[in-house]
Each structure stands twice: as C-alpha cells, then as structure tokens.
Enzyme design. Structure first.
Site, PDB file in Angstrom:
ATOM      1  N   ASP A  14      -4.780   5.551  -1.369  1.00  0.00           N
ATOM      2  CA  ASP A  14      -3.570   6.254  -1.802  1.00  0.00           C
ATOM      3  C   ASP A  14      -3.798   6.825  -3.200  1.00  0.00           C
ATOM      4  O   ASP A  14      -4.644   6.329  -3.957  1.00  0.00           O
ATOM      5  CB  ASP A  14      -2.398   5.275  -1.806  1.00  0.00           C
ATOM      6  CG  ASP A  14      -1.121   5.884  -2.342  1.00  0.00           C
ATOM      7  OD1 ASP A  14      -0.788   7.013  -1.927  1.00  0.00           O
ATOM      8  OD2 ASP A  14      -0.458   5.248  -3.177  1.00  0.00           O
ATOM      9  N   ASP A  16      -0.884   8.315  -5.669  1.00  0.00           N
ATOM     10  CA  ASP A  16       0.138   8.069  -6.687  1.00  0.00           C
ATOM     11  C   ASP A  16       0.449   6.581  -6.814  1.00  0.00           C
ATOM     12  O   ASP A  16       0.816   5.913  -5.852  1.00  0.00           O
ATOM     13  CB  ASP A  16       1.414   8.841  -6.348  1.00  0.00           C
ATOM     14  CG  ASP A  16       1.181  10.343  -6.396  1.00  0.00           C
ATOM     15  OD1 ASP A  16       0.476  10.795  -7.303  1.00  0.00           O
ATOM     16  OD2 ASP A  16       1.693  11.065  -5.515  1.00  0.00           O
ATOM     17  N   ASP A 149       0.395   1.288  -2.907  1.00  0.00           N
ATOM     18  CA  ASP A 149       1.374   0.639  -3.776  1.00  0.00           C
ATOM     19  C   ASP A 149       2.796   0.757  -3.246  1.00  0.00           C
ATOM     20  O   ASP A 149       3.670  -0.021  -3.642  1.00  0.00           O
ATOM     21  CB  ASP A 149       1.310   1.210  -5.202  1.00  0.00           C
ATOM     22  CG  ASP A 149       1.948   2.590  -5.292  1.00  0.00           C
ATOM     23  OD1 ASP A 149       1.541   3.477  -4.506  1.00  0.00           O
ATOM     24  OD2 ASP A 149       2.839   2.790  -6.134  1.00  0.00           O
TER      25      ASP A 149
END
Length: 205
Positions: A14, A16, A149
């Site tokens: 991922d 961001d 996240d």
C-alpha cells in the site's frame, strides 16, 4: 521467452500511510482548507479524519481531497516514511517482486492527476516496483504477503485469508494481527516469509 510470474514471491504494498507519510503531509493542507492553526489539528486521527472536522465542511472530505490532489499536488509532494525506499530497494534486490496496490482513484474525473503524481513520486524516491495497481477491492490483486494501514482493507485481507502486515498508526492501533512499527520491522517480516517460501520451493523440486 515469457517470464514465469508464478515463480515470483510477491509483496503487495500500500502507499498512503505505509510508504508515503499521508497524514503528516495532508495535515498542513487541512489547516489551510479549514483556515485554522496547524497545531489545532491533532496527529492522533482515525479513518476519514473526523477529528479535524473536515466532514462537517461543505463538500466534506471529497472536496478537500480534490483540492489537495489537484491544487497542491498531494501525491507528488508527500514525504516517504522513514526507511521505506531503502527497504524496498533491498527487498527488490533480494529477489522479491514489489507490487504497489493503492486505492487512489476514488474521485471521478481526476484520475490523470492521481496516476501521474503517483508515478512521479515513486520514481523521484527511487522506489522499485514491477506492478502498479489502482484498486478499490485490494483482495482482487494477488500477493504472497501484503502491507496495509487502512482498517477496512486490513480486515478485508484477513477475512479473505490473506497474510497482511499491519503498518501501525493511530487509525489501526486496535486491530489484531501481524504488525510492523517501522520499515525495519517490515524488512525482517518479509524476508522471513520470503526465505520460508524459497525453502519450500527447493524441497518441492
């Protein structure tokens, strides 16, 4: 000769909040958007940033996000999280296939800016990758192990039975699972999985 991708160990990454310091980068833009002092915006945020009150402004978060991307080049200007580019370069050199999986195309008609800023950012910071996937449903993209996240996507990976590293921040601190507090932790975890995978291939031959 066609490359045999099935013999690759794939690390689904991922962007961001994992590679790019999204919350630190968007915070001063939120202060500008809201017309408030930066110090009034807490760093302890949850998904959607309700602590900052953006959801209560006209247009809500979507209008703010559009401003950040199209007027302030958000995805091009974010700083990398400490140790991320260096770790991904080492993992790539070790033989791991880096597959970037990000959900950045959730605002209509602004896909060109989002994709071009993303590519520029990856190149600028020397982040190696073989695949760049812009996906809402990240479980549709295969990998041996993922890092994420976002609580939503972490739970989706877990429910699908996929192995996912939770990259710790204030939005996911209550989730249970395999965790990394830093990119040093990430490197250790991924190499452990990669070495186990490599050994299993040797045994099967």
């Amino acid at each position: 000769m066609e490359e045999n991708y099935q013999q690759d160990f794939i690390f689904g990454v991922d962007l961001d909040g994992v590679c790019a310091d999204f919350y630190d980068g968007i915070r001063p833009l939120a202060a500008e958007w809201l017309g408030v002092d930066l110090e009034t915006l807490t760093k302890e945020v949850s998904y959607g940033l309700p602590e900052w009150g953006i959801d209560k402004t006209p247009g809500g978060y979507l209008d703010f996000h559009k401003f950040a991307v199209t007027q302030r080049d958000l995805f091009k200007e974010l700083k990398p999280i400490n140790g991320c580019p260096q770790t991904l370069r080492r993992l790539s050199k070790a033989g791991i296939r880096i597959r970037i999986i990000t959900h950045r195309l959730y605002i209509r008609y602004f896909h060109k800016q989002a994709t071009s800023q993303t590519i520029d950012w990856l190149d600028k910071h020397g982040i190696p990758y073989w695949d760049l996937c812009f996906m809402q449903h990240k479980t549709h993209v295969g990998a041996n192990i993922y890092i994420e996240d976002s609580e939503k996507h972490i739970l989706e990976y877990q429910e699908a039975g996929s192995e996912v590293i939770i990259f710790t921040n204030s939005t996911n601190k209550d989730l249970i699972g395999l965790r990394a507090e830093s990119w040093s932790d990430v490197e250790t975890l991924v190499l452990e999985k990669y070495n186990a995978w490599s050994n299993s291939l040797k045994i099967s031959k």
